[in-house]
Design an enzyme around this catalytic site. Sequence first.
Site, mmCIF file in Angstrom:
data_model
loop_
_atom_site.group_PDB
_atom_site.id
_atom_site.type_symbol
_atom_site.label_atom_id
_atom_site.label_comp_id
_atom_site.label_asym_id
_atom_site.label_seq_id
_atom_site.Cartn_x
_atom_site.Cartn_y
_atom_site.Cartn_z
ATOM 1 N N HIS A 250 1.007 -1.211 0.011
ATOM 2 C CA HIS A 250 -0.057 -0.090 -0.008
ATOM 3 C C HIS A 250 0.887 1.345 0.090
ATOM 4 C CE1 HIS A 250 -2.883 2.810 1.191
ATOM 5 N NE2 HIS A 250 -3.844 1.926 1.705
ATOM 6 N N GLU B 75 -0.888 0.936 -5.227
ATOM 7 C CA GLU B 75 -0.589 -0.096 -4.809
ATOM 8 C C GLU B 75 -0.726 -1.307 -5.489
ATOM 9 O OE1 GLU B 75 -3.863 -0.296 -1.363
ATOM 10 O OE2 GLU B 75 -4.033 1.904 -1.622
HETATM 11 C C1 BG6 Z 1 -7.107 1.657 0.316
HETATM 12 C C2 BG6 Z 1 -8.547 1.321 0.310
HETATM 13 O O1 BG6 Z 1 -6.356 0.752 -0.111
HETATM 14 O O2 BG6 Z 1 -6.668 1.915 1.836
HETATM 15 C C3 BG6 Z 1 -9.370 2.506 0.852
HETATM 16 O O3 BG6 Z 1 -8.566 1.071 -1.038
HETATM 17 C C4 BG6 Z 1 -8.713 2.898 2.174
HETATM 18 O O4 BG6 Z 1 -10.640 2.145 0.803
HETATM 19 C C5 BG6 Z 1 -7.351 3.095 2.349
HETATM 20 O O5 BG6 Z 1 -9.528 3.892 2.770
HETATM 21 C C6 BG6 Z 1 -6.776 3.362 3.701
HETATM 22 O O6 BG6 Z 1 -6.998 2.224 4.516
HETATM 23 P P1 BG6 Z 1 -6.503 2.324 5.937
HETATM 24 O O7 BG6 Z 1 -7.201 1.169 6.692
HETATM 25 O O8 BG6 Z 1 -5.210 2.384 6.178
HETATM 26 O O9 BG6 Z 1 -7.038 3.656 6.565
#
Ligand code: BG6
Length: 296
Positions: A165, A268
């Site tokens: 991510h 990602e």
């Molecule tokens: C992304 C998702 O990968 O991560 C989003 O597609 C999400 O929907 C984002 O809001 C952040 O996620 P988190 O759990 O780290 O707040």
Amino acid sequence: MTNTTPSLDTPGVHTLPGNGDLTRIVLSNTQSVGELYLHGAHMTRWQPRDSEPVLWLSDSAVFTAGKAIRGGVPLCWPWFGPHPADASAKAHGFARLNEWRVGGVEQQREHTRVTLHLTSSPATLDLWPHDFALALEITAGPTLAVALTTHNTGADPFTITEALHTYLTVADIGQVSIEGLHGARYIDQTRSGAVLTQDGPTVTFIEETDRVYQTTAACTVIDPVLGRRIHVAKSGSGSTVVWNPWIEKAARLADFGDDEWPGIVCIEAANAFDAAITIAPGDSHTIRTEISVYPL
Ligand code: BG6
């Protein structure tokens, strides 16, 4: 875990107390500098020596056990997004919430490589009933490569979704465009999961954007203000997530500054939805991304 880390230090690798007293490893070589946390095997900073920071890290990031660090490269594993069946389970799985252990360090003049491990335990088996061994290999040099290998060490097959991510720094999301996704189908998570097709050579941003593209292709972030392209190559990945929270979602996230949203885009490398990966006992799968920076 931390008692094993001091012996890892070499001229380009230093283990230091990080934010929240979590263990931080600082990497440097002739090409780039970076840092990672054992908590989540989380790369938090990286930049080539002749470049602005490439990974973005929130000024509001929280560094504490059981919470994911906002920015860098969180590892989403063994599920991407909400748990498929359990609404009470934490989003994006537990790999980013656990302390990993260092398996090895290799220091060369032009790159530094760190390998980290996480294996199943009674705590992970409570959350996900499968035996596994994860290995994360981070290679920071002229490029940044992150490769996550999942080994199935149990007796039955299991299925994962996952993402590397990656939060990238941009100057102004409104002026950024992404190339490489033309013609790809995507799930639009801001439109109740509607399946749409990318029409046009670039993705631009005028609102919250949360898309899971079905593609094995690389893509490139064009940042005219910083005057650079960030190329995001990948392998072992059938999806690419493109995310910017925009104004309201940034305001809802406690660990994301209200004014920070123009300065990031997440690209990602993932295996999500239809790209879920099933791994037989004894088998393994590797998802890898490699980030390179070029002048425009
Ligand atoms: C992304 C998702 O990968 O991560 C989003 O597609 C999400 O929907 C984002 O809001 C952040 O996620 P988190 O759990 O780290 O707040």
